[in-house]
Design a protein around this motif. Structure first.
Motif, PDB file in Angstrom:
ATOM      1  N   THR A  48       0.837  -1.201   0.000  1.00  0.00           N
ATOM      2  CA  THR A  48       0.000   0.000   0.000  1.00  0.00           C
ATOM      3  C   THR A  48       0.870   1.248   0.000  1.00  0.00           C
ATOM      4  O   THR A  48       0.594   2.224  -0.698  1.00  0.00           O
ATOM      5  N   ASP A  52       1.044   4.494  -2.462  1.00  0.00           N
ATOM      6  CA  ASP A  52       1.010   5.842  -1.888  1.00  0.00           C
ATOM      7  C   ASP A  52       2.181   6.677  -2.402  1.00  0.00           C
ATOM      8  O   ASP A  52       2.026   7.850  -2.728  1.00  0.00           O
ATOM      9  N   THR A 281      -9.205  12.832   1.086  1.00  0.00           N
ATOM     10  CA  THR A 281      -8.178  12.993   2.127  1.00  0.00           C
ATOM     11  C   THR A 281      -6.770  12.954   1.548  1.00  0.00           C
ATOM     12  O   THR A 281      -5.828  13.328   2.212  1.00  0.00           O
ATOM     13  N   LEU A 296      -9.381  27.445 -10.042  1.00  0.00           N
ATOM     14  CA  LEU A 296     -10.678  27.081  -9.485  1.00  0.00           C
ATOM     15  C   LEU A 296     -11.817  27.647 -10.323  1.00  0.00           C
ATOM     16  O   LEU A 296     -11.830  28.830 -10.656  1.00  0.00           O
ATOM     17  N   SER A 303      -7.775  32.971  -7.469  1.00  0.00           N
ATOM     18  CA  SER A 303      -6.398  32.858  -6.998  1.00  0.00           C
ATOM     19  C   SER A 303      -6.089  31.457  -6.482  1.00  0.00           C
ATOM     20  O   SER A 303      -5.042  31.220  -5.921  1.00  0.00           O
ATOM     21  N   SER A 304      -7.001  30.526  -6.661  1.00  0.00           N
ATOM     22  CA  SER A 304      -6.691  29.132  -6.347  1.00  0.00           C
ATOM     23  C   SER A 304      -6.326  28.412  -7.640  1.00  0.00           C
ATOM     24  O   SER A 304      -7.071  28.460  -8.608  1.00  0.00           O
ATOM     25  N   GLY A 336      -4.950  36.802 -17.858  1.00  0.00           N
ATOM     26  CA  GLY A 336      -4.148  38.032 -17.750  1.00  0.00           C
ATOM     27  C   GLY A 336      -3.893  38.666 -19.100  1.00  0.00           C
ATOM     28  O   GLY A 336      -2.794  39.151 -19.360  1.00  0.00           O
ATOM     29  N   GLY A 337      -4.890  38.649 -19.988  1.00  0.00           N
ATOM     30  CA  GLY A 337      -4.745  39.279 -21.297  1.00  0.00           C
ATOM     31  C   GLY A 337      -4.254  38.329 -22.372  1.00  0.00           C
ATOM     32  O   GLY A 337      -4.186  38.685 -23.540  1.00  0.00           O
ATOM     33  N   GLU A 338      -3.925  37.109 -21.977  1.00  0.00           N
ATOM     34  CA  GLU A 338      -3.409  36.143 -22.951  1.00  0.00           C
ATOM     35  C   GLU A 338      -4.462  35.072 -23.217  1.00  0.00           C
ATOM     36  O   GLU A 338      -4.901  34.391 -22.282  1.00  0.00           O
TER      37      GLU A 338
ATOM     38  N   ALA B 295      -0.312  40.326 -23.314  1.00  0.00           N
ATOM     39  CA  ALA B 295      -0.597  40.142 -21.889  1.00  0.00           C
ATOM     40  C   ALA B 295       0.219  41.127 -21.050  1.00  0.00           C
ATOM     41  O   ALA B 295      -0.257  41.667 -20.062  1.00  0.00           O
ATOM     42  N   VAL B 299      -1.039  44.321 -18.634  1.00  0.00           N
ATOM     43  CA  VAL B 299      -0.629  44.518 -17.244  1.00  0.00           C
ATOM     44  C   VAL B 299      -0.131  45.942 -17.041  1.00  0.00           C
ATOM     45  O   VAL B 299      -0.539  46.636 -16.104  1.00  0.00           O
ATOM     46  N   LEU B 423      -9.241  40.973  -5.565  1.00  0.00           N
ATOM     47  CA  LEU B 423      -8.817  40.784  -6.958  1.00  0.00           C
ATOM     48  C   LEU B 423      -7.471  41.473  -7.111  1.00  0.00           C
ATOM     49  O   LEU B 423      -7.366  42.574  -7.645  1.00  0.00           O
ATOM     50  N   PRO B 429      -1.451  36.422  -4.123  1.00  0.00           N
ATOM     51  CA  PRO B 429      -2.904  36.432  -4.252  1.00  0.00           C
ATOM     52  C   PRO B 429      -3.635  36.801  -2.961  1.00  0.00           C
ATOM     53  O   PRO B 429      -4.820  37.084  -3.002  1.00  0.00           O
ATOM     54  N   PRO B 486      -8.275  33.392  -0.383  1.00  0.00           N
ATOM     55  CA  PRO B 486      -7.949  32.527  -1.530  1.00  0.00           C
ATOM     56  C   PRO B 486      -7.533  31.122  -1.122  1.00  0.00           C
ATOM     57  O   PRO B 486      -7.914  30.153  -1.767  1.00  0.00           O
ATOM     58  N   ALA B 489     -10.770  29.356  -0.176  1.00  0.00           N
ATOM     59  CA  ALA B 489     -11.895  29.327  -1.109  1.00  0.00           C
ATOM     60  C   ALA B 489     -12.017  27.989  -1.827  1.00  0.00           C
ATOM     61  O   ALA B 489     -13.111  27.444  -1.950  1.00  0.00           O
ATOM     62  N   GLY B 490     -10.878  27.440  -2.257  1.00  0.00           N
ATOM     63  CA  GLY B 490     -10.908  26.208  -3.038  1.00  0.00           C
ATOM     64  C   GLY B 490     -11.529  25.051  -2.277  1.00  0.00           C
ATOM     65  O   GLY B 490     -12.079  24.137  -2.870  1.00  0.00           O
ATOM     66  N   THR B 558     -15.830  17.524   5.272  1.00  0.00           N
ATOM     67  CA  THR B 558     -14.917  16.445   4.927  1.00  0.00           C
ATOM     68  C   THR B 558     -13.743  16.425   5.893  1.00  0.00           C
ATOM     69  O   THR B 558     -12.954  17.358   5.915  1.00  0.00           O
ATOM     70  N   PRO B 559     -13.621  15.404   6.688  1.00  0.00           N
ATOM     71  CA  PRO B 559     -12.398  15.300   7.485  1.00  0.00           C
ATOM     72  C   PRO B 559     -11.234  14.957   6.563  1.00  0.00           C
ATOM     73  O   PRO B 559     -11.358  14.049   5.730  1.00  0.00           O
ATOM     74  N   THR B 560     -10.141  15.676   6.633  1.00  0.00           N
ATOM     75  CA  THR B 560      -9.025  15.404   5.709  1.00  0.00           C
ATOM     76  C   THR B 560      -7.838  14.763   6.404  1.00  0.00           C
ATOM     77  O   THR B 560      -7.112  14.002   5.797  1.00  0.00           O
ATOM     78  N   GLY B 660       1.285   6.453   4.824  1.00  0.00           N
ATOM     79  CA  GLY B 660       0.663   6.430   3.512  1.00  0.00           C
ATOM     80  C   GLY B 660      -0.521   5.472   3.467  1.00  0.00           C
ATOM     81  O   GLY B 660      -0.556   4.451   4.151  1.00  0.00           O
ATOM     82  N   ASP B 661      -1.506   5.839   2.697  1.00  0.00           N
ATOM     83  CA  ASP B 661      -2.620   4.919   2.508  1.00  0.00           C
ATOM     84  C   ASP B 661      -3.002   4.947   1.038  1.00  0.00           C
ATOM     85  O   ASP B 661      -2.653   5.861   0.298  1.00  0.00           O
ATOM     86  N   ARG B 878       5.522  42.087  -8.490  1.00  0.00           N
ATOM     87  CA  ARG B 878       5.769  42.302  -7.054  1.00  0.00           C
ATOM     88  C   ARG B 878       6.535  43.598  -6.868  1.00  0.00           C
ATOM     89  O   ARG B 878       7.291  44.014  -7.749  1.00  0.00           O
TER      90      ARG B 878
END
Lengths: 473, 1002
Positions: A48, A52, A281, A296, A303-304, A336-338, B295, B299, B423, B429, B486, B489-490, B558-560, B660-661, B878
């Motif tokens: 296992t 993993d 999990t 996302l 931002s994800s 981003g514009g692309e 692009a 910016v 945003l 982010p 952020p 959110a996912g 959901t337990p993770t 590991g599982d 940045r």
């Protein structure tokens, strides 16, 4: 008085020192190496752990697949990006390549320990022993095949006489005294071992474990791929046929966008002969394959996720008009514009962002393997056409009537499109000795040292005179 | 023997009922301190040459019956200079004792209850009085020790309140096994370091109120520390807390409060400068903005017009004015039989960075009781709880200080309607103002540290001592990533909890012997010590919350993660130590400890750790007796072997562990053990001179040491084909050598005015002697023959004035654009060549002013942040450092900041002659900087109200004080804070603060 003192001193000293075992401390979350593998459950636990490990983002969870796409002519990195896989896309010497040597050998060692110990367990039924051993053989073969494809020339396309494969480790190491400094075996020997392991696995496995554990059909399918890579056309045909006929996988025939998408938008793909399973999990989170292919909600402003790896122009150009696969697996986004396309083959098919099963072998590949092998054998173009047209028709494309070299080209192009983004491309090009013609330059197979991944410097640095570098590094 | 004993006891008993001696006369009087003029209770008053002893009472008064032939009385009290007063005809004797905190007559507590006069010490000890570290606005005493003791380097590399600190005693003597000293608080071997699992940094010692501490003895060499055997190689720190004294109960109340500010903000560009730089970089790359990819143009357009676009100051938003407050209330007192010290304290600090704070409440009970003349016991109990709130740390996107430095200044923090702007353009982010407010990162540590010690005086010479100690710590952590951020959110929010417990138990059983005959003074101790630690914990996390209002795991869909662990070790040691003094002139000491630990491999379970030392008090020799200005002069030398057992609890064992599982099945994973794994061994040779001159106006010590560590615990690399990358092995050697100086002077003492200086300085060199398998380097950080923690990288040669491209030196000292591995050179070590502290104290009557400066020099820092803030527009996502303003712009410009190019170092088009240019912002010598600094760490001003004023109030004393901490720093380092070791990358900068306090005694 003095006696009293002596008595007290001795008394105290003895109470705490009389038992020799005063320091014995046993861990509770681990057990000794001797005991762990004496039962079938222990050996299964080790097996296992192998699955993993292979799931990791650094291996088949993401990197092997993405690297194969960006090293080759399939994918590129968006202008606005998170710095991931740029070295690989640029085929940067030394730093931009597969780097799985150090991750795979511990997995192989565990496979070896399973194979060494499973027969010695007393509580395992013959069925359990066969299943565990067969899986370990399959996994070992798969890992050696991965290493061979990354670090060595295909045996039929040796360049400059460099015919070394990778070190062949076939016995488990469980103590310091068993550590050796091996040399690289000839690539032919590595292939022989892979084929032997798979043949034994095929003979002892069955298909009762389903698609997420390696079964007989998975071993036949991998055997077909190995034979194709080794240009043993008849074996490629035979094993592909066996895998197809196992009925483990269902070939989706509906020639629509929705039909094609159904291969990829379910937790377990109907087409899979073997896939890596991920529970919620086990989410790889930001290092998951979905995160690198999209953000996302397929939203450029989210931002994800990164959405950094997108098809190269030359891949986009290879799609024929009306190919349903383009609409089913690519989504136009303005990042981003692309304007780019985000890959939808890993779109959170478990119902959770970042969690997708990784499909390792699909039945479509079996038809493509067989089509190519028929075409290469010669005189069997009809059978080859029948197989490749199954793929073409399902994509909403007309049947091909090509023959000979033209037919082979059609099959190879179908293979590229059908298996795109799934990590096949780099290996598919170099096994044929083909040049890599990318949007950002060309790697000439015959002369470019970057065809082979470098043996990690850290491994060369360990006083191991037996480990030879790859040419040019 | 028996008769002698009987006689002794009779003498003692009789001395207490001295009134029975009809032929004696009675002398009475009062003892006060010269420091504050207050009466001192508990002073021992002894008739010279007899065993007649009494103790002063609550108001310092005493009454003693002395034989007719008695010549003088000896007054002694811990922390004060012993005074001998001649008996005259008068029956009244008022005595003033002066404090002796810096003199050699101090009593030093050095573990297992051993008390020694400082003048008898033959090992290297650094002693810090509790007074020196009281009220310093930090949360843990180890942090407050910074700069106070020679040979002890404290680095507090995070400004999070309650942060862990790095303590290196005599350099670093281990590469992998840890360099933390062993801490012993009132006989309890306590856990130290950062034991939290998810919190950025938490100091286990922050559960101790620094104001409860009476004194700290840092035992540095083998002679001092060898009684702790396999745990002593990094030094041993003995902390003694305050205890009660017989006499009137004293109540002390102390409170301070103040404000804190970040020590320094990063100098970054404003919007206009940022846009100008970004455009210049794009133009240099593509020829013009119009030729750049769409692009990139989009910016640049989104930034707006550099002349009008506003600057949003993210640093201003993440730093704030912090506040701190501290309250202590203690009562101490007792009678001849029972003494007590009890205290309660509360400390709160609101961090200078958003989302960070610290709160601690604690109580202490120290109670001593004398059951009879033979049996007595001492108990200590510390109960405390501290809570830290924090934020994501380091280089995480949600780390406020890091992201605030790098966030493009064009991004507004808030939307027009006052909500958080999420945003955000660019590489970061997270709106860190939002994440700091919405997310939870919290750690709560509860501690109970207790000790019971029983003493049984078997005979006048023999004493049996039994001690039982426990340190129980419980750390509860919880975290919440809000679904509105952020990162959350996912997964629709993520919550996690973790709990960790440490159950440490230790017991010591010792037999002490002390005997004086003629000119021989002998003391010895033998015993055994047993310790076990059980460390276990669990953690769980889950995702998928109905809304941000639900923050506990119970609401997670959901337990993770669900996990637990258990680990433990045991150790046992047997030891003997003997001290001998002849004529108070020649001193010798020998110790041997035989130690075993469950951590060690089965072949190397036990080891012996011997040490010996000698001392010679020259000042006692006849040939110096006429030299009036020498009060004390002692030479000392020691040699011994110490061990470092800080290795993983089960590292020596070949084990299978759950890991590991897959497909719902659990997995196990093998580890490779080593039956020969054992302690690291440090052989220390030490020599020094201690002195006190001109009636103590000048005192101090100078010492030198060589410490060689062998059997270094290193991971030997294995060929990965074996399935294992490394194996822990005892192999390798390193060396530290140094000179330590401590000097205390009273520069001016006139008319009530006093100027004192206390200085300590350490000069240190380290060298790696040997690595495993003949390797010459490890991790590109350790090199045989070089200082430890060495930077080895290409040396930056600045910018070519002709084309603006970055240059480095090659192996031959010539200029190159593309340095290779062979061009790397040693650019210096992370470790300082010297460090120390200077305190100047001025006092006049009740007023005192003290300034404490801390310094270090000769160390290098890798300015890791600069790799992100000095990219010359290569990534326009940045913000950048203000040093970018001096970038190369035209031929002839002489600067260290290369020509900006978007999206690459130097693009192919600008490369000449097929040269590939190294990245200007890669990890090279460009960012290795001199880390020397001098910091005005603390200024304090105090005013003690004259006792005349207080006499009617009923108050014993009143002191008001003001302090400034981390006031200013002189350094060439261009990053945020030079008080770090190694790399600065996203660290929370230190705070400076100003406090005002009051101390009341009742």
């Amino acid at each position: 008085m003095k006696n009293k003192i002596i008595i007290i001193t001795l008394g105290v000293a003895l109470t705490l020192s009389s038992c020799k075992d005063v320091l014995d401390t046993e861990p509770r979350q681990s057990i000794s190496a001797q005991g762990a593998l004496s039962s079938i459950t222990g050996v299964k636990g080790l097996l296992t752990n192998v699955y993993d490990n292979i799931q990791a983002s650094g291996l088949y969870g993401r990197d092997v697949i993405i690297q194969s796409e960006v090293l080759s002519d399939n994918c590129r990195i968006t202008t606005v990006n998170s710095n991931r896989f740029i070295l690989e896309y640029n085929n940067t010497l030394r730093t931009g390549h597969f780097d799985d040597f150090a991750a795979i050998y511990p997995i192989i060692n565990k496979c070896n320990l399973v194979i060494d110990n499973v027969d010695k367990t007393t509580d395992g039924t013959p069925t359990q022993v066969a299943s565990v051993k067969g899986q370990a053989l399959f996994l070992r073969a798969w890992m050696y095949f991965t290493l061979a494809n990354e670090y060595a020339y295909n045996p039929k396309h040796i360049q400059g006489g460099f015919d070394l494969g990778v070190p062949l480790m076939l016995e488990g190491v469980s103590g310091l005294s068993q550590v050796t400094y091996p040399k690289r075996a000839k690539i032919g020997e590595v292939y022989t071992q892979i084929k032997n392991d798979l043949d034994v696995a095929i003979s002892i496995l069955d298909n009762t474990g389903g698609k997420i554990l390696a079964g007989k059909a998975a071993a036949q399918a991998l055997r077909s791929r190995v034979s194709l890579y080794n240009e043993e056309w008849q074996s490629a045909i035979d094993n592909a046929t066996l895998a197809i006929n196992s009925n483990l996988a269902t070939f989706v025939t509906t020639p629509t966008v929705a039909g094609y998408a159904s291969i990829f938008n379910q937790k377990i793909s109907p087409e899979s002969l073997f896939e890596l399973n991920y529970e919620v999990t086990e989410s790889l989170g930001t290092t998951s394959i979905q995160n690198i292919y999209q953000r996302l909600g397929n939203s450029a402003t989210s931002s994800s996720g990164y959405g950094d790896v997108v098809p190269q122009n030359n891949l986009l150009a290879a799609y024929e008009a009306n190919d349903v696969r383009k609409a089913a697996t690519l989504l136009a986004v303005n990042k981003g514009g692309e304007p780019v396309f985000w890959v939808q083959k890993y779109a959170g098919s478990s119902g959770t962002f970042s969690v997708d099963n990784i499909r390792i072998i699909r039945i479509s590949e079996m038809y493509l393997n067989r089509a190519e092998a028929y075409a290469r054998l010669g005189g069997q173009d009809g059978l080859a056409q029948a197989d490749v047209n199954k793929i073409r028709n399902r994509a909403g494309l007309p049947s091909t009537l090509a023959t000979g070299a033209a037919l082979l080209d059609v099959i190879l192009k179908e293979r590229r499109i059908e298996l795109a983004y799934e990590g096949d491309r780099w290996f598919d090009l170099i096994r044929r000795g083909a040049d890599i013609v990318k949007d950002n330059g060309t790697l000439t197979f015959a002369t470019d040292i970057r065809i082979l991944a470098p043996i990690p410097q850290a491994q060369l640095d360990i006083n191991n005179p037996n480990l030879v570098k790859n040419p040019g590094y | 023997m028996k008769q002698k004993l009987l006689f002794f006891f009779v003498m003692i008993s009789l001395s207490y009922c001295s009134a029975l001696y009809a032929q004696n006369r009675t002398i009475s009087g009062k003892v006060t301190g010269t420091d504050d003029g207050l009466p001192i209770p508990g002073v021992s008053v002894k008739v010279k040459g007899t065993n007649v002893v009494v103790q002063t009472k609550g108001e310092g008064e005493f009454s003693i019956s002395v034989p007719q032939d008695a010549s003088s009385l000896i007054f002694s009290y811990l922390g004060y200079t012993e005074q001998e007063v001649r008996i005259t005809g008068s029956t009244n004797m008022n005595v003033k004792l002066s404090p002796s905190s810096r003199e050699l007559s101090e009593v030093v507590i050095s573990g297992y209850g051993i008390k020694q006069s400082k003048r008898d010490l033959t090992g290297a000890n650094a002693i810090v009085s509790g007074k020196d570290i009281a009220n310093i606005p930090v949360q843990s005493f180890d942090n407050a020790l910074s700069g106070r003791a020679a040979g002890v380097q404290i680095t507090s590399s995070s400004g999070i309140p309650g942060a862990n600190v790095t303590v290196n005693i005599r350099g670093i003597s281990s590469i992998t096994a840890g360099n933390d000293p062993l801490y012993i608080i009132d006989g309890v071997e306590v856990i130290s370091g950062d034991k939290s699992r998810a919190f950025p940094t938490s100091n286990a010692l922050a559960g101790i109120n620094p104001n409860d501490i009476e004194s700290i003895n840092i035992m540095k060499d083998a002679a001092a520390a060898s009684i702790y055997g396999a745990q002593a190689a990094n030094g041993v720190v003995i902390i003694t807390t305050k205890r009660g004294k017989s006499g009137k109960t004293q109540i002390n109340f102390n409170a301070y409060g103040g404000v804190s500010k970040v020590i320094e903000k990063a100098p970054i560009l404003n919007t206009a400068e940022f846009i100008t730089l970004s455009r210049e970089a794009v133009i240099n790359r593509y020829g013009s903005i119009a030729l750049a990819p769409a692009a990139v143009q989009t910016v640049l357009t989104s930034f707006g017009d550099p002349l009008t676009a506003p600057t949003y100051d993210w640093q201003d938003a993440v730093y704030r004015s912090g506040a701190l407050q501290n309250y202590d209330l203690s009562a101490s007192g007792g009678d001849e039989k029972t003494k007590f010290f009890i205290s309660g304290s509360y400390n709160k600090q609101i961090g200078q960075e958003i989302g960070q704070d610290f709160k601690r409440g604690g109580v202490r009970f120290n109670i001593d009781h004398k059951l009879s003349n033979k049996i007595s016991f001492e108990t200590s109990l510390n109960l405390s709880s501290f809570t830290q709130n924090g934020t994501s740390g380091g280089t995480a996107f949600a780390s406020p200080n890091r992201t605030a430095m790098l966030m493009p200044p064009t991004n507004p923090i808030y939307n027009a309607d006052g909500t958080y702007n999420t945003l955000l353009y660019g590489g970061y982010p997270n709106n860190v103002v939002q994440t700091a407010e919405y997310n939870i990162t919290r750690a709560n540590t509860k501690k109970a540290i207790g000790n019971f010690t029983g003493n049984y005086q078997i005979t006048s010479d023999f004493k049996f001592r039994t001690s039982f100690s426990a340190d129980f710590s419980y750390i509860a952590e919880d975290g919440y990533t809000d679904p509105r951020t952020p990162d959350g959110a996912g997964v629709s929010g993520r919550a996690s909890v973790a709990s960790t417990t440490f159950k440490d138990f230790n017991t010591d059983q010792t037999l002490n012997y002390a005997h004086t005959f003629n000119k021989h003074r002998v003391s010895a101790i033998g015993g055994l010590s047993y310790k076990q630690e059980i460390n276990e914990g669990n953690n769980a996390s889950g995702t998928g919350f109905p809304s941000y209002q639900f923050k506990t795991l119970q609401s997670a869909a959901t337990p993770t993660v669900a996990n637990s662990f258990y680990t433990a070790y045991k150790q046992i040691g047997y030891f003997v130590r003997a001290d001998y003094a002849f004529d108070d002139k020649y001193l010798a000491s020998a110790t041997v400890r035989y130690d075993g630990s469950s951590k060690f491999g089965s072949n190397k379970r036990y080891g012996a750790f011997p040490a010996g030392s000698v001392g010679w008090r020259l000042s006692k020799e006849a040939f110096l007796s006429d030299v009036k200005w020498i009060n004390e002069l002692k030479l000392r030398a020691s040699y011994g072997i110490l061990g470092n057992s800080r290795i993983g609890n089960f590292d020596s064992r070949s084990l299978y562990q759950g890991a590991g599982d897959y497909a719902g099945l659990p997995g196990i994973n093998p580890t490779l053990g080593n039956d020969n794994l054992t302690w690291e061994e440090a052989a220390t040779a030490d020599a020094g001179i201690d002195f006190s001159l001109f009636k103590g106006r000048i005192s101090g010590g100078v010492g030198a040491f060589i410490k060689k560590t062998s059997q270094l615990l290193l991971n030997r690399n294995l060929p990965i084909t074996s399935g294992f990358a490394t194996i822990a092995t005892n192999i390798g050697k390193l060396e530290n050598r140094g000179i330590e100086i401590e000097l205390n002077t009273t520069n001016i003492l006139a008319g009530g005015f006093k100027w004192e200086t206390a200085l300590n300085a350490t000069f240190l060199r380290s060298k790696l002697l040997e690595l495993n398998d003949g390797l010459q380097s490890l991790d590109n950080t350790y090199f045989v023959g070089q200082e430890l923690l060495m930077y080895n990288t290409s040396k930056y040669a600045g910018v070519n004035p002709a084309d603006g491209n970055p240059m480095w030196y090659d192996a031959n000292g010539n200029i190159t654009y593309s340095p290779v591995a062979a061009d790397r050179q040693f650019l210096g070590s992370q470790l300082p060549k010297g460090y120390g502290g200077i305190t100047n104290t001025f006092s006049y009557k009740g007023i005192s002013l003290s300034a404490f400066i801390q310094y270090q020099y000769g160390n290098k820092i890798n300015n890791g942040d600069a790799q992100f803030t000095r990219r010359m527009g290569s990534t326009i996502d940045r913000n950048q450092d203000r040093s970018e303003l001096r970038r190369w712009q035209k031929p002839g410009d002489i600067t260290d900041t290369p020509k900006p190019y978007y999206n690459t170092g130097v693009p192919a088009a600008a490369q000449s002659g097929g040269v590939t240019y190294a990245s200007p912002y890669g990890a090279t010598g460009r960012f290795i900087e001199d880390g020397s600094y001098l910091r005005l760490k603390n200024i304090s001003f105090g005013y003690t109200l004259p006792s005349k004023l207080l006499s009617k109030t009923g108050l014993r004393n009143v002191q008001i004080y003001a302090q400034a901490y981390n006031l200013f720093t002189i350094t060439k380092f261009t990053g945020l804070d030079p008080e770090v070791q190694g790399t600065t990358s996203g660290i929370v900068p230190q705070y400076k603060n100003y406090t005002l306090g009051i101390q009341l005694g009742l």
